[in-house]
Scaffold this active site. Structure first.
Site, PDB file in Angstrom:
ATOM      1  N   GLY A  16     -17.167 -46.118  32.020  1.00  0.00           N
ATOM      2  CA  GLY A  16     -15.796 -46.903  31.836  1.00  0.00           C
ATOM      3  C   GLY A  16     -16.771 -48.422  31.390  1.00  0.00           C
ATOM      4  O   GLY A  16     -18.016 -48.747  31.660  1.00  0.00           O
ATOM      5  N   GLU A  67     -16.724 -37.448  37.962  1.00  0.00           N
ATOM      6  CA  GLU A  67     -17.498 -37.772  39.153  1.00  0.00           C
ATOM      7  C   GLU A  67     -17.824 -36.207  40.211  1.00  0.00           C
ATOM      8  O   GLU A  67     -17.631 -36.318  41.372  1.00  0.00           O
ATOM      9  CB  GLU A  67     -16.675 -38.284  40.499  1.00  0.00           C
ATOM     10  CG  GLU A  67     -16.810 -40.237  40.191  1.00  0.00           C
ATOM     11  CD  GLU A  67     -18.595 -40.709  39.708  1.00  0.00           C
ATOM     12  OE1 GLU A  67     -19.238 -39.890  39.743  1.00  0.00           O
ATOM     13  OE2 GLU A  67     -17.789 -41.694  38.998  1.00  0.00           O
TER      14      GLU A  67
END
Lengths: 575, 661
Positions: free
Chosen positions: A88, A331
Site C-alpha cells: 500500500g 496478511e
C-alpha cells in the site's frame, strides 16, 4: 434510552421524522441499548471517548547481500517474479519501503529479514537510482489506496537499515541471531491482530444496513387481511441475516479475548520469553482466516439479502464487500493460515500423546487443552431446550475439533507407514487438516463468546439478549456442518432435529431484538454511508435524493450527441 | 507459450476440440461460432480500449458507441439467428453491458407477445432499427419480485380517450430498468389499470419519455440514472416518475385485455401465456451461470498452472500451485460444476424450445413444471456460480483482487442474476410450491410425471422421517447412476419432511400463509435438494450420449466428482436420512481425493475446451499463452496513475508536509 443524536445524519431537512416501521421496533426495549454499547466499547468512558473523536516468506526472491567492504546491503530483485507487488502507498506516495528480503551474509542464506529502503528522493520525490516504482492499476476496490510495484536493481543501503531487534549483522558480516526464527513472524501477528477490528466492523455495518432495511421493505402478505409484511418477518430472511448478526457479535468478543492474550504474550516476548509464541501465532493465524472468511461471506450475504438495492452503491454494501474481501488474501492467504493452525493442532496432539499421563493436559496450551479432555462418545441432549446450554454446545464443538485433529494425525500416520515421507504425507492430507483447523477456530469463537457472557452477570437483560446470539451462533455452525457431528454418532439424527427446532425458535426471539442489537453497534449514519441503513429508516426518500445527485444526472450526456442522435438521424434520412 | 502450460496441454489424455464440439452442440456450431468471432477480431472498427482504465462516464460512452456500431454490422454480416446474435454480442461487447439491450430483450418481445397487429405495425419497425429505443419499466423502488404490490397507476379518462399515468408515492418511482436513465426514449410501463373507478391489476403501456430530436424528457416525466452500482458501470439503470402524464388509449398493449373507448374493461382469455417471457429469461440465466463460471475456472486453473509457490518438500523447487491438494480441492469441484451447468443449460434451452412449440399449438400441459423447474434451477445455478466465481478469484490470491485478473468484473456482472428476474429465495419457494402440490397429488392417489416422478415411490407409510431408515443403502460411490439414486432419496426425504412440517404448522396456526412462512426454511432446503438431484441426473444422462471414449472417461470423472463433492458438503442430509453410512462418507472423502489426482493432468485441457478467446476472458492471469508476469507488468504501466512519474498530489499535499521537517 441512550441518545441517538450522534447516530443520525445532519442536513437532510426532509428526514426529521423517524420512519414508523423502525420506530415501532425500538418501542419495546427488552434491554438498554446504551448499556450494550458500553459493553461493546469496554466501558461507558470509552463510548464517550469514541464519540468525540505476499504470504510465504521464505519463497520471496528479493535478496539483501551484505558487502563488508562498504558495510552496506545490496538489495536486489533478481527476476520478474521477485518484483514487489501490492504494498500500500508504494506506487506514488511512499518515500521509504520496509522490504522483506532474503539475507545473504557470511556466505549463507539467513532467511527473511526486514530492511528500510529509501525509494524516492526527499527533494523532488523522483525514484532513486536502481528503483523502478509505480502503481499496479485499478482493483476491485480500495482504489484510494495506492498499491504499488517495486523493483530493486542492486540498491545499496547502510548496514544500520536492517531491523535488528531479533537478529544482527556485525560490521565484518558475522550473523547473530537473538531469539527464535519465529520472532520474525511477530510483526505479521501484530498486523493480523490489528486488522481484525476493521474486518469485523464491515460485517457489523453490513448487518446494520441489511436489518434496518428489512424492517422498512415490505413484501407479500403473511395473512390475507394484513398489509404486506416487513421482509424481516419472513423466516427465510431471518435465516439469512440473524446468524450473521450473531457472528458479528461472536467475532467482537473473540477479537477482544485474542487481544488480551496478545498483550499478555507480547510482554513476555519483549522479555525474550518465546514460550507463548506458537500458540499466539496459531490463534492469530486462525482468527484472521476465520474472521476474514466469514465476514466476507456474511457481508455479501447481507448485500444480496437487500435484493436489487443491495447492488446499488448507494446501499453502501458493495464497498463493504469489496473492502472486506481483500482481507482474505492479504496478511496471509487464508488456506495457508488454516494449515498453520492445523500444524499446531497436530503437533500439540502428538506432544500430548508422547507425554501421556496426568500432566499432559497441563502441558498443552490453553486453547487446545480440549484435545486431551475425557472422551465423550455421545451428546447427552434429550430435548431441544438442552441445546441452549453453552456447556453442551461448547463440548460438542470441542468433540468435533478433537476428532478431526485425531483423523488428521491418523491419516498422516497411515501414509507414512506405507512409505510416504513426512512432507508428501502432509500435502496428501491437507483437505482434512483444513476441516480440523476450521472446527478448532469455530470452537475457540464459541468458547470466547460463552466466557464473555459469564462476565455479564450484573446485566441480566443484556446478558439474555447476547446469550440468544451465542446460542444461535453455536447452533448455526452445528447445523451447517451437521455431517461432522453425525459422522461418528456423537449427535443422532433425532438430536440434529432438536437442534434445528431450537435454532428456528431462536430466530423468532432474536428477531424481536434485531433493531436494538444493530443500534447498539452505534455507527453514525455518516460512517455507514448507506441510503438503506440510515438510523431514521427513511430509505426511499434518501435513495431518490442521492440518485438525483449522481454525476450521471448532474452532468450532460455526451454519448447522446455523439452516437444516439446520429443513429436516429441516419434512420430518418433513409426513410 | 509458457512451458508449464505447454507441458500441461501435451499431457492431457483427450482432444479438447472434441469436447468443444459437445459444448457447442456440434462441430458445425463450433465452426460457425468461430467464424463470427473472427469477423469481430479482424474488424478494426471493433478494437477497443481496456475498460479497467476508464471512468464510468467513459465506459457508458464506449458502450453506446459499440451498440450503435453493432446494429449496423449485424445487418452487414447477415446475423439473425438468436444464438448467433448472442455469440456476436458476447465477443463484440467483450464484458461490456449494453445500454440498449432491453430494447431487444424486453421491449420488442413484449410488443410481439402482448401488442395487437396494429400496435406492432406502429412500433415494431422503428424499434428494431433503434429509431425508437425502448426499455421495460416494471420494478419500483419499493416493489420488486412481488408484482401485485406495484403502485404506479394508469387511470382511464373516457373524455379524452387517454390514460393518465401517475407515480403516487416515493416507493412507486420506477427504479432499475436498464437503459432508462439516459438512453431510451420509450418505455413499456407496468401499471395498475383503473377504469370506471375499478382497479383491474397490472397492464402494460407504451410510454414516450424523451422528445425525439432533442432527447429531452417530456413534460410530466422525471427521468434519470440511479447512480453508481457494484458493476454494470456501462448501464444507465434509471428511475422514472410520472405526474399526471397522458398517453392515448391505443398505447395500452391490448392483445389480451382491452379497454374500450367508453372505458369498458374486457378480460383476457388466459393469463398463463404471460409466463412465457419469464420462463425464457430464467432458462437463459442458467446458461449464463455456466458461461460465467466456465470463464472464472479457465482463468483460475491456467493461472494455477503458471504460478509457483512454497515447497512441498524442503529443498525442491517451488511447485505449480495446482499441485497443492488444497488448490485442487478449491478448483476442481468448481470445474465439475461448470461442466454440470453447461449441460443443464443446454437441456433447459432444448426443453424450453420444445415446450414453446407445444404452447404455440395450444398445449399448456407442461408449462407448470417448466415454470417450476426454471425458477428453481435459475436460483440454484446462479447462487452456486456466484459463490464459485468468488472462490476462483480468491484461489488466485492477491492478484485475483486486481482488475488485471478479470475476475472482479466477471463477478459483479454476474451476481445480480441472484436478485433480478425473480429473487432467488422467492424462486426456490415457487419450486417448493410445485413440489408440495405434486406431493399432495401423489397422496390423493394420482401419479405425477416428469422430474418429480420420484415422489410416486414415496409410499405413505414412509413419510415419517424416522421410518425413512428402512430405505436400502446400496449406494455404489463409483456409479453415477447409483449416486443419482442417492440424490433422489435425499430430495424425496426433504420434500416429505417439509410437507409434514407444513401440515403440523397448519394445524397449530390455523392460517396457511403463516404456516407456509414458518416452514419456508425447510421448503427452500427441499427445493435445493430437488434441483441438486436434477443437475446430477442430467449430468449422468449426458455421459451416455458421448461417443468419444477418452472424452467420456474424463467427463465421467468430473460427474463423479460433482456428485461426491455434493454428498461430502451435505453429509448431514445423507447420514440423517440413512441414505449412506458413516463409513461410506469416509470412502466418499477418500474417493474425492483420488479424483482430484485423476483430474489434475486434464485440468488445463478441460478449460481450453471452453474455447474462450483471450479478449473475452479479459484477464492477464488467464491468457492462453500463460505469459502472465510480463503482461501483468505491461498492463499496470498503462494505469492512468502512472502517466507521470510524480503525481500532482505530491506537490499539493505531500511536499508541503516534508518541507516542514
Amino acid at each position: 434510552m441512550g441518545s441517538p443524536v450522534h447516530r443520525v445524519s445532519m442536513g437532510d431537512t426532509w428526514s426529521r421524522q423517524v420512519h414508523p416501521d423502525i420506530e415501532s421496533e425500538r418501542y419495546k426495549q427488552s434491554f438498554d441499548v446504551e448499556r450494550l454499547t458500553n459493553i461493546l466499547d469496554g466501558g461507558a468512558q470509552n463510548t464517550a471517548l469514541r464519540r468525540k473523536v505476499g504470504t510465504y516468506l521464505p519463497g520471496l526472491e528479493t535478496e539483501a547481500t551484505y558487502d563488508a567492504a562498504t558495510q552496506e546491503f545490496v538489495v536486489h530483485s533478481p527476476t520478474m517474479t521477485a518484483t514487489k507487488w501490492w504494498p500500500g502507498d508504494l506506487g506514488q506516495s511512499a518515500t521509504h519501503a520496509l522490504v522483506q528480503a532474503q539475507l545473504i551474509c557470511s556466505g549463507a542464506r539467513q532467511g527473511m529479514h526486514a530492511f528500510i529502503v529509501p525509494i524516492r528522493s526527499l527533494q523532488d520525490h523522483s525514484p532513486l537510482p536502481g528503483i523502478t516504482v509505480g502503481n499496479i492499476g485499478p482493483k476491485m476496490d480500495l482504489n484510494h489506496i495506492d498499491n504499488g510495484f517495486l523493483r530493486l536493481d542492486h540498491v545499496r543501503v547502510p548496514r544500520e537499515n536492517m531491523l535488528s531487534r531479533f537478529a544482527q549483522v556485525l560490521p565484518d558480516g558475522t550473523y547473530i541471531k537473538l531469539g527464535t526464527a519465529q520472532s520474525n513472524y511477530l510483526s505479521m501477528v501484530v498486523m493480523r491482530v490489528e486488522m481484525l477490528s476493521d474486518v469485523i466492523c464491515t460485517l457489523q455495518k453490513a448487518c446494520v444496513i441489511a436489518i434496518r432495511y428489512s424492517v422498512i421493505r415490505r413484501q407479500s402478505r403473511l395473512r390475507p387481511s394484513e398489509p404486506e409484511a416487513k421482509i424481516l418477518d419472513h423466516q427465510t430472511q431471518q435465516q439469512k441475516l440473524l446468524p450473521q448478526l450473531a457472528t458479528a457479535y461472536a467475532f467482537h468478543f473473540l477479537a477482544r479475548s485474542l487481544l488480551e492474550f496478545f498483550h499478555r504474550s507480547h510482554d513476555a516476548i519483549l522479555d525474550r520469553d518465546f514460550s507463548l509464541l506458537p500458540e499466539l501465532h496459531a490463534l492469530g493465524a486462525g482468527t484472521k482466516a476465520m474472521v476474514s472468511d466469514f465476514c466476507t461471506h456474511g457481508a455479501e450475504l447481507c448485500r444480496r439479502a437487500c435484493g436489487g438495492h443491495g447492488y446499488s452503491k448507494l446501499s453502501g454494501l458493495p464497498s463493504l464487500v469489496t473492502k472486506v474481501t481483500a482481507s482474505c488474501t492479504f496478511e496471509g492467504e487464508n488456506t495457508v493460515l488454516y494449515l498453520q493452525v492445523a500444524r499446531f493442532l497436530v503437533k500439540s496432539y502428538q506432544q500430548a500423546q508422547a507425554s501421556s499421563g496426568p500432566t499432559s493436559q497441563r502441558s498443552l496450551p490453553q486453547s487446545v487443552a480440549y484435545l486431551t479432555a475425557p472422551y465423550l462418545a455421545k451428546c447427552p441432549a434429550q430435548r431441544a431446550a438442552d441445546f441452549l446450554h453453552p456447556e453442551l454446545y461448547t463440548k460438542a464443538w470441542a468433540h468435533v475439533a478433537a476428532r478431526l485433529t485425531k483423523d488428521s494425525v491418523h491419516h498422516i500416520q497411515i501414509l507414512m507407514r506405507s512409505g510416504a515421507d513426512e512432507h508428501e504425507a502432509w500435502n496428501r492430507t491437507t483437505v482434512i487438516h483444513l476441516q480440523a483447523a476450521k472446527a478448532h477456530c469455530y470452537y475457540v469463537a464459541v468458547k470466547s463468546f460463552t466466557e464473555a457472557l459469564e462476565k455479564l452477570e450484573s446485566e441480566p437483560a443484556v446478558q439474555q439478549a447476547l446469550k440468544r446470539l451465542c446460542d444461535l451462533y453455536a447452533l448455526h455452525g452445528i447445523l451447517t456442518n451437521a455431517g461432522d457431528f453425525l459422522h461418528d454418532g456423537f449427535l443422532s439424527g433425532a438430536q440434529i432435529d432438536m437442534a434445528r427446532t431450537a435454532y428456528l425458535d431462536l430466530l423468532l426471539l432474536v428477531r424481536k431484538d434485531a433493531i436494538l442489537l444493530t443500534d447498539a453497534f452505534d455507527f453514525t449514519d455518516q460512517s455507514l454511508n448507506s441510503a438503506l441503513g440510515c438510523y431514521d429508516g427513511n430509505v426511499y426518500e434518501r435513495l431518490f435524493h442521492w440518485a438525483q445527485e449522481s454525476p450521471s444526472n448532474t452532468q450532460g450526456n455526451p454519448a447522446y450527441e455523439k452516437y444516439i442522435r446520429p443513429l436516429l438521424q441516419s434512420w430518418k434520412s433513409k426513410l | 507459450m509458457n512451458p508449464d502450460l505447454r507441458r500441461e496441454r501435451a499431457a492431457a489424455s483427450f482432444n479438447p476440440e472434441l469436447l468443444t464440439h459437445i459444448l457447442d452442440g456440434s462441430a458445425e456450431n463450433t465452426r460457425r461460432r468461430r467464424e463470427i468471432e473472427n469477423l469481430i477480431l479482424q474488424d478494426p472498427d471493433f478494437q477497443h480500449e481496456d475498460l479497467n482504465f476508464l471512468t464510468r462516464s467513459q465506459r457508458y460512452e464506449v458502450a453506446v458507441r459499440k451498440s450503435a456500431n453493432m446494429v449496423k454490422k449485424m445487418r452487414e454480416f447477415g446475423i439473425a439467428d438468436p444464438d448467433e446474435i448472442m455469440w456476436f454480442k458476447k465477443l463484440h461487447l467483450v464484458n461490456f453491458v449494453e445500454p440498449v439491450s432491453l430494447n431487444y430483450s424486453m421491449f420488442i418481445p413484449t410488443l410481439l407477445n402482448q401488442g395487437t397487429t396494429a400496435q406492432q405495425e406502429k412500433w415494431l419497425h422503428s424499434s428494431k432499427g433503434l429509431q425508437i429505443i425502448g426499455t421495460y419499466a416494471q420494478t419500483e423502488m419499493g416493489h420488486g419480485t412481488h408484482l401485485r404490490g406495484l403502485e404506479t397507476t394508469a387511470t382511464y379518462d373516457p373524455e379524452t380517450q387517454e390514460f393518465i399515468l401517475n407515480t403516487p408515492t416515493v416507493t412507486s418511482i420506477k427504479w432499475w430498468p436498464g437503459g432508462l436513465g439516459k438512453t431510451s426514449n420509450h418505455a413499456i410501463v407496468l401499471a395498475q389499470l383503473i377504469t370506471r373507478g375499478k382497479c383491474y391489476g397490472l397492464h402494460a403501456f407504451i410510454v414516450p419519455i424523451r422528445e425525439i430530436g432533442t432527447h429531452k424528457p417530456l413534460p410530466g416525466i422525471t427521468v434519470g440514472d440511479i447512480g453508481p452500482k457494484f458493476g454494470y458501470d456501462e448501464m444507465d439503470n434509471g428511475y422514472l416518475k410520472m405526474d399526471s402524464y397522458r398517453i392515448p388509449r391505443e398505447n395500452m398493449l391490448m392483445k389480451y385485455a382491452q379497454v374500450k373507448p367508453d372505458g369498458t374493461y374486457v378480460k383476457p382469455v388466459s393469463n398463463k401465456l404471460t409466463y412465457g417471457t419469464m420462463v425464457f429469461v430464467r432458462s437463459f440465466l442458467v446458461g449464463e451461470a455456466a458461461r460465467s463460471l466456465s470463464k472464472a475456472c479457465t482463468i483460475a486453473i491456467r493461472y494455477s498452472a503458471v504460478r509457483h509457490q512454497s515447497e512441498i518438500k524442503p529443498g525442491e523447487s517451488e511447485p505449480q500451485i495446482l499441485d497443492f491438494q488444497t488448490q485442487q480441492y478449491k478448483l476442481f469441484p468448481l470445474l465439475a460444476t461448470a461442466y454440470a451447468f453447461q449441460f443443464v443449460g443446454a437441456y433447459i434451452k432444448e426443453t424450453y424450445l420444445r415446450i414453446n412449440e407445444g404452447i404455440g399449438q395450444g398445449d399448456l400441459s407442461e408449462l407448470p413444471e417448466l415454470h417450476a423447474l426454471t425458477a428453481g434451477l435459475k436460483a440454484f445455478t446462479t447462487w452456486t456460480s456466484s459463490a464459485a466465481i468468488e472462490a476462483c478469484r480468491m484461489a488466485c490470491g492477491g492478484h485475483g483482487y486486481s482488475h488485471c485478473s478479470g475476475l472482479p468484473n466477471i463477478y459483479v456482472t454476474f451476481t445480480p442474476a441472484c436478485t433480478f428476474e425473480g429473487e432467488n429465495t422467492v424462486m426456490m419457494l415457487q419450486t417448493a410450491r410445485f413440489l408440495l402440490k405434486s406431493y399432495d397429488q401423489v397422496h390423493s392417489g394420482k401419479l405425477v410425471c416428469g422430474m418429480v416422478s420420484y415422489l410416486n415411490d414415496l409410499p405413505s407409510q414412509r413419510i415419517q422421517p424416522q421410518q425413512v431408515a428402512v430405505w436400502p443403502t446400496v449406494v455404489d460411490i463409483n456409479s453415477p447412476d447409483s449416486l443419482t439414486e442417492a440424490y433422489k432419496l435425499r430430495a424425496a426425504r426433504l420434500v416429505a419432511i417439509a410437507a409434514k412440517n407444513l401440515q403440523t404448522e397448519v394445524v397449530h396456526r390455523k392460517s396457511k400463509e403463516v404456516a407456509w412462512n414458518l416452514t419456508s426454511v425447510d421448503l427452500v432446503r427441499a427445493s435445493e435438494a430437488h434441483c441438486h438431484y436434477v443437475v446430477v441426473k442430467l449430468f449422468t444422462e449426458k455421459l451416455l450420449k458421448i461417443q468419444d471414449k477418452s472424452v467420456q472417461a474424463v467427463l465421467r470423472n468430473l460427474c463423479l466428482l460433482y456428485s461426491l463433492y455434493g454428498i461430502s458438503q451435505n453429509a448431514g442430509d445423507f447420514l440423517q436420512g440413512s441414505i449412506m453410512t458413516e463409513s461410506q462418507i469416509t470412502q466418499v472423502n477418500q474417493r474425492i481425493k483420488e479424483l482430484l489426482t485423476a483430474i489434475r493432468p486434464e485440468a488445463v485441457a478441460l478449460v481450453d475446451a471452453f474455447d474462450f478467446q483471450d479478449v473475452t476472458l479479459g484477464s492477464v492471469l488467464g491468457r492462453y499463452d500463460g505469459n502472465v508476469y510480463e503482461n501483468l507488468f505491461e498492463w499496470a504501466k498503462k494505469s492512468p496513475l502512472n502517466k507521470t512519474e510524480v503525481h500532482e498530489s505530491y506537490y499539493k499535499h505531500l511536499k508541503p508536509l516534508q518541507s516542514k521537517l
